[in-house]
Design a protein around this motif. Sequence first.
Motif, mmCIF file in Angstrom:
data_model
loop_
_atom_site.group_PDB
_atom_site.id
_atom_site.type_symbol
_atom_site.label_atom_id
_atom_site.label_comp_id
_atom_site.label_asym_id
_atom_site.label_seq_id
_atom_site.Cartn_x
_atom_site.Cartn_y
_atom_site.Cartn_z
ATOM 1 N N ALA A 27 -20.328 7.970 163.387
ATOM 2 C CA ALA A 27 -21.496 8.789 163.737
ATOM 3 C C ALA A 27 -21.985 9.543 162.506
ATOM 4 O O ALA A 27 -23.185 9.622 162.241
ATOM 5 N N SER A 62 -27.231 15.301 170.006
ATOM 6 C CA SER A 62 -26.448 14.173 169.484
ATOM 7 C C SER A 62 -25.012 14.226 169.983
ATOM 8 O O SER A 62 -24.445 13.209 170.400
ATOM 9 N N LEU A 65 -24.985 13.168 173.616
ATOM 10 C CA LEU A 65 -25.162 11.723 173.798
ATOM 11 C C LEU A 65 -23.926 10.941 173.351
ATOM 12 O O LEU A 65 -23.550 9.938 173.967
ATOM 13 N N MET A 66 -23.290 11.391 172.264
ATOM 14 C CA MET A 66 -22.043 10.746 171.830
ATOM 15 C C MET A 66 -20.974 10.871 172.912
ATOM 16 O O MET A 66 -20.256 9.913 173.221
ATOM 17 N N TYR A 69 -22.009 8.550 176.067
ATOM 18 C CA TYR A 69 -21.779 7.128 175.831
ATOM 19 C C TYR A 69 -20.289 6.823 175.689
ATOM 20 O O TYR A 69 -19.802 5.791 176.176
ATOM 21 N N THR A 222 -26.235 5.441 166.556
ATOM 22 C CA THR A 222 -24.977 6.187 166.672
ATOM 23 C C THR A 222 -24.425 6.116 168.087
ATOM 24 O O THR A 222 -23.233 5.894 168.296
ATOM 25 N N PHE A 223 -25.301 6.307 169.072
ATOM 26 C CA PHE A 223 -24.846 6.370 170.464
ATOM 27 C C PHE A 223 -24.542 4.984 171.019
ATOM 28 O O PHE A 223 -23.539 4.790 171.711
ATOM 29 N N ARG A 226 -21.268 3.566 169.722
ATOM 30 C CA ARG A 226 -20.040 4.334 170.014
ATOM 31 C C ARG A 226 -19.085 3.610 170.965
ATOM 32 O O ARG A 226 -17.877 3.543 170.683
ATOM 33 N N ALA A 247 -16.440 13.758 169.594
ATOM 34 C CA ALA A 247 -17.901 13.888 169.673
ATOM 35 C C ALA A 247 -18.357 15.269 169.221
ATOM 36 O O ALA A 247 -19.329 15.405 168.451
#
Length: 424
Positions: A27, A62, A65-66, A69, A222-223, A226, A247
């Motif tokens: 990420a 971010s 979302l990390m 996911y 990035t997401f 993952r 995350a």
Amino acid sequence: MDNSATKNSLLKKILGFILAFGPGIFAIGYTIGTGSVTSMIVAGSTYGMQLLWVLLLSCVFSGLLMYAYGNYALISGETALYSFKKHIKGGKFIAIFIILGISFGQWNSLMGILGISANIIYEIFYIYFPQIEGYKYESVLAIAVVVIGIMYALLLVGKYTFFEKILVIFVTIMGLSFLVSLFMVYPLPIEVVQGLVPSIPRVEGGKMMVAAFVGTTMAAATFLSRPLFIKGKGWTIKNRGQQTKDAITAAILVFLISGAVMAVASGALFHEGKPVVEVLDMVNTLEPVAGKFALTLFFFGTLSAGLSSIFPCLLIAPILLADYQSGELDTKSKQFKIITAVACLFALIVPVFGANPIQMQILSQVFNVFVLPMVIIGILLILNNRTIMKGHKTSIWIKVGLWLALIFACVVSYNGVLGIVELF
């Protein structure tokens, strides 16, 4: 003896923390490349700390979302695009649109990354070998070919754990370089506080800069990647706590490192009235204010940011395609080798034609933001599927946060469109 033992123990703890990093290291690699560094430098040198609030919001969303996911991958055992195709009506077309959009954005970014990295290495060589002055184009192109060749050779190893170790090295050097630079050149504390108050620079290019900020910090790649890297790491449902910490830590580090870059540019260049337009501007304007040591550190960090981003950018198209096809992390197939080879050739466009890599970087970050709303809508839809989630309920706060992230992404995408219209 006691002092020595204490130092060794502290060093082991630091190394343990760095090496324990999971998919979050990718990420940071995706997020903080020369695209992010360029955007932060241009923003800091042009607008001071005015856009710090955009960076903060982007990092909060971010991290969310990390987490979303990653949590979905651990519970369902499935990856993102494969799930879109399998569980969402019209998901096949959504997934293909996302693959094309992200690949376009990342490959455009790759051109700028390689161009800036090659220019920085050239500047370092020029300090020691001034006789190459008349051969800048040839030198930069040769450096770019060597760098991308080395990266491709490393990719052929094809092991997740190997990629992770390479990124740990680059990201650690990058983070330390920028944070140490911040202690030498920094803005006034009141400017940092004022930067947390939402406002958009009322100048030409202000809207595009906001979109570029979000495009690089809330990177859709990035997401989506993952779940694949979580699979590569071998994490299961038992690692949910570790996934959450990973995350959060990644989001915090992205904010601190990116904020440090913006702050250094603001402290050194903004009040001097010297906005950055070319790569050389970073040398000519930063050295008199910051000194050679701070300049060297900052450039070393920027170079590490570039090298740490080339890796994930080369990976993104083939792994997303493999995700769509089978839901597995593929780094050894013929398809992977061919697509990454094409990406390497594509990356050489800026060095070959001698284009301005900074302008290319900012424009590519703006394009990245247009796929983002679709990526957020996708995770909202599959998180609401009770069959896939196997009885696990998503917190109402996570859902609210994702809806706020979607609204934020749509507003920024609209601003990006206005910014591009103003540019052309």
